[in-house]
Design a protein around this motif. Structure first.
Motif, PDB file in Angstrom:
ATOM      1  N   ASP A   1      70.469  41.831  32.267  1.00 20.83           N
ATOM      2  CA  ASP A   1      69.504  41.386  31.429  1.00 20.83           C
ATOM      3  C   ASP A   1      67.740  41.325  31.980  1.00 20.83           C
ATOM      4  O   ASP A   1      67.173  41.670  31.283  1.00 20.83           O
ATOM      5  CB  ASP A   1      69.610  40.082  31.333  1.00 20.83           C
ATOM      6  CG  ASP A   1      71.195  39.554  30.046  1.00 20.83           C
ATOM      7  OD1 ASP A   1      71.144  41.079  29.275  1.00 20.83           O
ATOM      8  OD2 ASP A   1      71.887  38.407  30.058  1.00 20.83           O
ATOM      9  N   ARG A   2      67.717  41.073  33.139  1.00 22.97           N
ATOM     10  CA  ARG A   2      66.617  40.468  33.684  1.00 22.97           C
ATOM     11  C   ARG A   2      65.664  42.125  33.635  1.00 22.97           C
ATOM     12  O   ARG A   2      64.824  42.470  33.793  1.00 22.97           O
ATOM     13  CB  ARG A   2      66.620  40.368  35.431  1.00 22.97           C
ATOM     14  CG  ARG A   2      66.972  38.982  35.229  1.00 22.97           C
ATOM     15  CD  ARG A   2      66.560  38.480  36.532  1.00 22.97           C
ATOM     16  NE  ARG A   2      65.436  38.728  37.046  1.00 22.97           N
ATOM     17  CZ  ARG A   2      65.295  38.500  38.632  1.00 22.97           C
ATOM     18  NH1 ARG A   2      66.675  37.820  40.000  1.00 22.97           N
ATOM     19  NH2 ARG A   2      64.345  38.397  39.533  1.00 22.97           N
TER      20      ARG A   2
ATOM     21  N   THR B 165      64.447  43.811  30.733  1.00 24.16           N
ATOM     22  CA  THR B 165      63.272  43.270  30.289  1.00 24.16           C
ATOM     23  C   THR B 165      61.918  43.444  31.310  1.00 24.16           C
ATOM     24  O   THR B 165      60.470  43.649  30.984  1.00 24.16           O
ATOM     25  CB  THR B 165      62.951  41.790  31.246  1.00 24.16           C
ATOM     26  OG1 THR B 165      63.202  41.381  32.504  1.00 24.16           O
ATOM     27  CG2 THR B 165      64.188  40.642  29.792  1.00 24.16           C
TER      28      THR B 165
ATOM     29  N   THR C  18      61.133  50.791  30.377  1.00 20.98           N
ATOM     30  CA  THR C  18      60.573  50.868  29.287  1.00 20.98           C
ATOM     31  C   THR C  18      61.648  52.401  29.844  1.00 20.98           C
ATOM     32  O   THR C  18      61.627  52.766  28.803  1.00 20.98           O
ATOM     33  CB  THR C  18      59.411  50.987  28.828  1.00 20.98           C
ATOM     34  OG1 THR C  18      58.256  51.335  29.816  1.00 20.98           O
ATOM     35  CG2 THR C  18      59.051  49.325  29.218  1.00 20.98           C
TER      36      THR C  18
ATOM     37  N   ARG D 244      67.359  52.003  30.783  1.00 24.63           N
ATOM     38  CA  ARG D 244      68.075  50.945  30.334  1.00 24.63           C
ATOM     39  C   ARG D 244      69.616  51.652  29.793  1.00 24.63           C
ATOM     40  O   ARG D 244      69.978  50.736  30.020  1.00 24.63           O
ATOM     41  CB  ARG D 244      66.948  50.855  28.774  1.00 24.63           C
ATOM     42  CG  ARG D 244      65.980  50.419  29.190  1.00 24.63           C
ATOM     43  CD  ARG D 244      64.989  50.683  27.843  1.00 24.63           C
ATOM     44  NE  ARG D 244      65.661  49.389  26.736  1.00 24.63           N
ATOM     45  CZ  ARG D 244      65.451  47.997  27.679  1.00 24.63           C
ATOM     46  NH1 ARG D 244      64.293  47.335  28.046  1.00 24.63           N
ATOM     47  NH2 ARG D 244      65.876  46.864  26.195  1.00 24.63           N
TER      48      ARG D 244
END
Length: 201
Positions: A65-66, A69, A72, A77
């Motif tokens: 999760d970190r 964030t 991109t 991802r």
């Protein structure tokens, strides 16, 4: 269950998990020191993989999760989400893993059909963990369509998934020989944890 594992082996497993956890914390510290966001995300990904090997799914989820964030980059991802999906599958959280594999595959199927096919072969395991053989067979067929004509590792993953699901569904003409299945296990440099789980059960 741990009670069925001989004590010396349990001790070795405990040491190995502790080592992975230590490595994961080191990667996390390195990420904290990274000024580049993508590099920090890559190191958090490495930390998450180590935490999964240590059997610490919740820690791995937090790290993923970190990382999400911070970056991109589409490829990173997808890698992060794939890693977490594998962790859910290995931890026996099949409903979550199945949904995660399928969602990520749907996201990449247009731009990277082979990656989508690979994700779907992992989803096959989650469907089988739920006892949904017919669904697993359908997912394997979907992966085969995406990987049509593909050689190499993804093609083998697809054939393995189809062989397993067809066999469980009562088919009598396996798409992959026992020797080929064994060869996939031997090639540990490319064998994913989930694929190995499919074979060794």
């Amino acid at each position: 269950h741990a009670s069925g594992i001989p004590l010396p082996l349990r001790r070795r497993l405990a040491v190995a998990r502790s080592s992975y956890a230590t490595g994961g914390r080191a990667c996390e510290r390195a990420a904290d020191l990274s000024e580049d966001a993508d590099l920090a995300a890559e190191r958090l990904h490495q930390a998450a993989q180590a935490m999964l090997a240590a059997g610490r799914l919740d820690d791995a989820r937090d790290l993923v999760d970190r990382a999400l964030t911070l970056t991109t980059r589409p490829d990173l991802r997808i890698d992060l989400r794939h890693t977490l999906s594998v962790g859910l599958s290995v931890a026996g959280r099949a409903p979550e893993a199945l949904a995660a594999f399928r969602a990520t595959a749907a996201e990449v199927r247009t731009n990277d059909p082979l990656r989508a096919a690979s994700l779907l072969t992992d989803a096959v395991l989650s469907a089988l963990q739920l006892g949904r053989v017919t669904d697993a067979q359908g997912i394997a067929a979907e992966a085969a369509e995406l990987a049509r004509g593909a050689d190499g590792w993804v093609g083998k993953q697809v054939r393995l998934a189809q062989t397993i699901t067809d066999t469980l569904a009562g088919g009598d003409e396996p798409r992959m020989s026992a020797a080929e299945m064994t060869a996939m296990l031997v090639d540990v440099n490319v064998a994913s944890l989930t694929t190995m789980s499919l074979v060794v059960g």
